[in-house]
Enzyme design. Sequence first.
Site, PDB file in Angstrom:
ATOM      1  CD1 TRP A 181      54.608   7.490 -18.117  1.00 55.80           C
ATOM      2  CD2 TRP A 181      55.819   9.362 -18.270  1.00 55.80           C
ATOM      3  NE1 TRP A 181      55.252   7.482 -19.327  1.00 55.80           N
ATOM      4  CE2 TRP A 181      55.997   8.609 -19.441  1.00 55.80           C
ATOM      5  CE3 TRP A 181      56.496  10.582 -18.129  1.00 55.80           C
ATOM      6  CZ2 TRP A 181      56.832   9.035 -20.489  1.00 55.80           C
ATOM      7  CZ3 TRP A 181      57.321  11.003 -19.166  1.00 55.80           C
ATOM      8  CH2 TRP A 181      57.479  10.236 -20.337  1.00 55.80           C
ATOM      9  CD  GLU A 222      50.642   9.194 -17.652  1.00 55.30           C
ATOM     10  OE1 GLU A 222      51.294   9.904 -16.856  1.00 55.30           O
ATOM     11  OE2 GLU A 222      50.195   9.632 -18.734  1.00 55.30           O
ATOM     12  CE  LYS A 224      54.565   7.523 -24.004  1.00 57.31           C
ATOM     13  NZ  LYS A 224      55.074   8.874 -23.877  1.00 57.31           N
ATOM     14  CG  ASP A 255      48.015  10.027 -21.443  1.00 58.51           C
ATOM     15  OD1 ASP A 255      47.579   9.952 -22.597  1.00 58.51           O
ATOM     16  OD2 ASP A 255      48.751  10.959 -21.065  1.00 58.51           O
ATOM     17  CG  HIS A 258      50.166   6.916 -22.370  1.00 56.70           C
ATOM     18  ND1 HIS A 258      50.799   7.092 -21.167  1.00 56.70           N
ATOM     19  CD2 HIS A 258      50.463   8.021 -23.100  1.00 56.70           C
ATOM     20  CE1 HIS A 258      51.420   8.252 -21.145  1.00 56.70           C
ATOM     21  NE2 HIS A 258      51.231   8.845 -22.312  1.00 56.70           N
ATOM     22  CG  HIS A 282      47.400  12.236 -17.579  1.00 56.16           C
ATOM     23  ND1 HIS A 282      48.769  12.163 -17.726  1.00 56.16           N
ATOM     24  CD2 HIS A 282      47.174  12.795 -16.373  1.00 56.16           C
ATOM     25  CE1 HIS A 282      49.334  12.661 -16.634  1.00 56.16           C
ATOM     26  NE2 HIS A 282      48.396  13.037 -15.794  1.00 56.16           N
ATOM     27  CG  ASP A 290      51.560   9.881 -25.869  1.00 53.78           C
ATOM     28  OD1 ASP A 290      50.502  10.436 -25.565  1.00 53.78           O
ATOM     29  OD2 ASP A 290      52.578   9.893 -25.153  1.00 53.78           O
ATOM     30  CG  ASP A 292      50.884  14.421 -25.094  1.00 57.71           C
ATOM     31  OD1 ASP A 292      50.054  14.098 -24.246  1.00 57.71           O
ATOM     32  OD2 ASP A 292      51.964  13.819 -25.263  1.00 57.71           O
ATOM     33  CG  ASP A 322      49.564  14.761 -20.298  1.00 55.18           C
ATOM     34  OD1 ASP A 322      50.272  15.738 -20.583  1.00 55.18           O
ATOM     35  OD2 ASP A 322      50.022  13.598 -20.212  1.00 55.18           O
TER      36      ASP A 322
HETATM   37  C1  RNT Z   1      53.989  11.157 -21.040  1.00 57.54           C
HETATM   38  C2  RNT Z   1      52.907  11.149 -20.035  1.00 57.54           C
HETATM   39  C3  RNT Z   1      53.054  12.128 -18.907  1.00 57.54           C
HETATM   40  C4  RNT Z   1      53.530  13.480 -19.354  1.00 57.54           C
HETATM   41  C5  RNT Z   1      53.448  14.545 -18.290  1.00 57.54           C
HETATM   42  C6  RNT Z   1      54.267  15.739 -18.609  1.00 57.54           C
HETATM   43  O1  RNT Z   1      53.750  10.359 -22.113  1.00 57.54           O
HETATM   44  O2  RNT Z   1      51.671  11.328 -20.658  1.00 57.54           O
HETATM   45  O3  RNT Z   1      51.878  12.194 -18.212  1.00 57.54           O
HETATM   46  O4  RNT Z   1      52.829  13.936 -20.453  1.00 57.54           O
HETATM   47  O5  RNT Z   1      53.746  14.012 -17.063  1.00 57.54           O
HETATM   48 ZN    ZN Z   2      49.957  11.597 -19.379  1.00 60.46          ZN
END
Ligand code: RNT
Ligand code: ZN
Length: 415
Positions: A181, A222, A224, A255, A258, A282, A290, A292, A322
């Site tokens: 990523w 990955e 985004k 993810d 994203h 993820h 995003d 998290d 994640d």
């Molecule tokens: C970032 C991505 C990525 C990170 C990690 C730490 O937007 O989601 O996966 O969160 O690699």
């Molecule tokens: Zn991620």
Amino acid sequence: MNKEYIIAKEKYAKIGIDTDRVIEELRNVPISMHCWQGDDVKGFDFKGELSGGIQTTGNYPGRARTPDELMADIDKVISLDGGKHKLNLHACYAVFENGDWADRDALLPKHFQKWLEFAKERGMGIDFNPTFFSHPKANGLTLSSPDEEIRSFWVRHGQACIRIAEYFAENTGIPCVMNVWIPDGYKDIPADRLSPRKRFMQSMDEILGIGYDKSKVLVTLESKVFGIGLESYTVGSAEFGMGYVLSRGIVPLMDNGHYHPTETVSDKISSMLLFSEKLALHVTRAVRWDSDHVIRLDDETKEIAKEIVASGRIDDICIALDYFDASINRIAAWVMGMRNFRKALLIAMLTPNAELARLQSEDRYTELMVRQEELKSYPWGAVWNEYCEKCGVKPADEWFSDVREYEKYELSKRV
Ligand code: RNT
Ligand code: ZN
């Protein structure tokens, strides 16, 4: 076996579900545990701030500051979450012993030997991530940089990580998922959207070009939609990611933070499975963006789990978590997210998915909705408690007293 479980078992048997078998299946689903919840994504190789458009907020005491602290925390978390795990590391978690520091483009398997030993002792496989952020050469673009010196530095980093991933796979005997990523993008409207993407494509080709054993290393990419400071343009967008992975035969990683807020990964899984042998996820929780947040047992989490299970392809799906929350006890945050995703999988496994699919194909929509809604109040909690007991972990809210203890004798000393 407790009384509640016996009643639940009977109730599920009536709809054709063998709860004992489900418990065994659930135990065997490997969930890749992201090490970065323990230290706010800081890692051990650079002292600077987290960069790349991802952010942790909060300053709850007890952050893991050293490899030993992080390993102790991981042990605590594992002891409170039954089932199989993989360890998910980032390159920035290299452990440099005796002042043997190396920059990201010069990382070697030996810098991860302590982690390998740690994982092997616990029977875990390892997943790995090159770290294209939090580094002096990651102030702007990385793999898509027009500056050849910077771009080639990050290509070498990606290549070094492939070798480390191979080393993990060979020594654990379990394939390693290596996820790429990059945080590359622009804050404001770019004049040229094509060139950075072209360079990213070239860089990825150079990384993969060093050759590796595809049965041992699964390279994932990955995508985004945007990040802080990269609001207008992200080089590794969803279309870039999908085009790249499908044309190169590597694995897509989605993810669920994203995408645009009304898009859902639960709806994307089935499409990707039709075109890709493997799929990586993820699992996270995005609150408006995003962000998290810690995974809750919310509707989308359950829907993602349902799609994984109902597809019949769970073995083709690499599940990683994640999220990173620094505003509450990090161990509790970690455990909650992990247990919540496992609960979501449990609920999905306790659903007569094939039968519901039949109602759908026979246009029996009223019955389908009635069944779906009634299933929500089935006694899955009793099955969860039985699962915890079988795994030797504390059920329901009892695990939190362990976390409190750990906070008292371990976390509170980290000042
Ligand atoms: C970032 C991505 C990525 C990170 C990690 C730490 O937007 O989601 O996966 O969160 O690699
Ligand atoms: Zn991620």
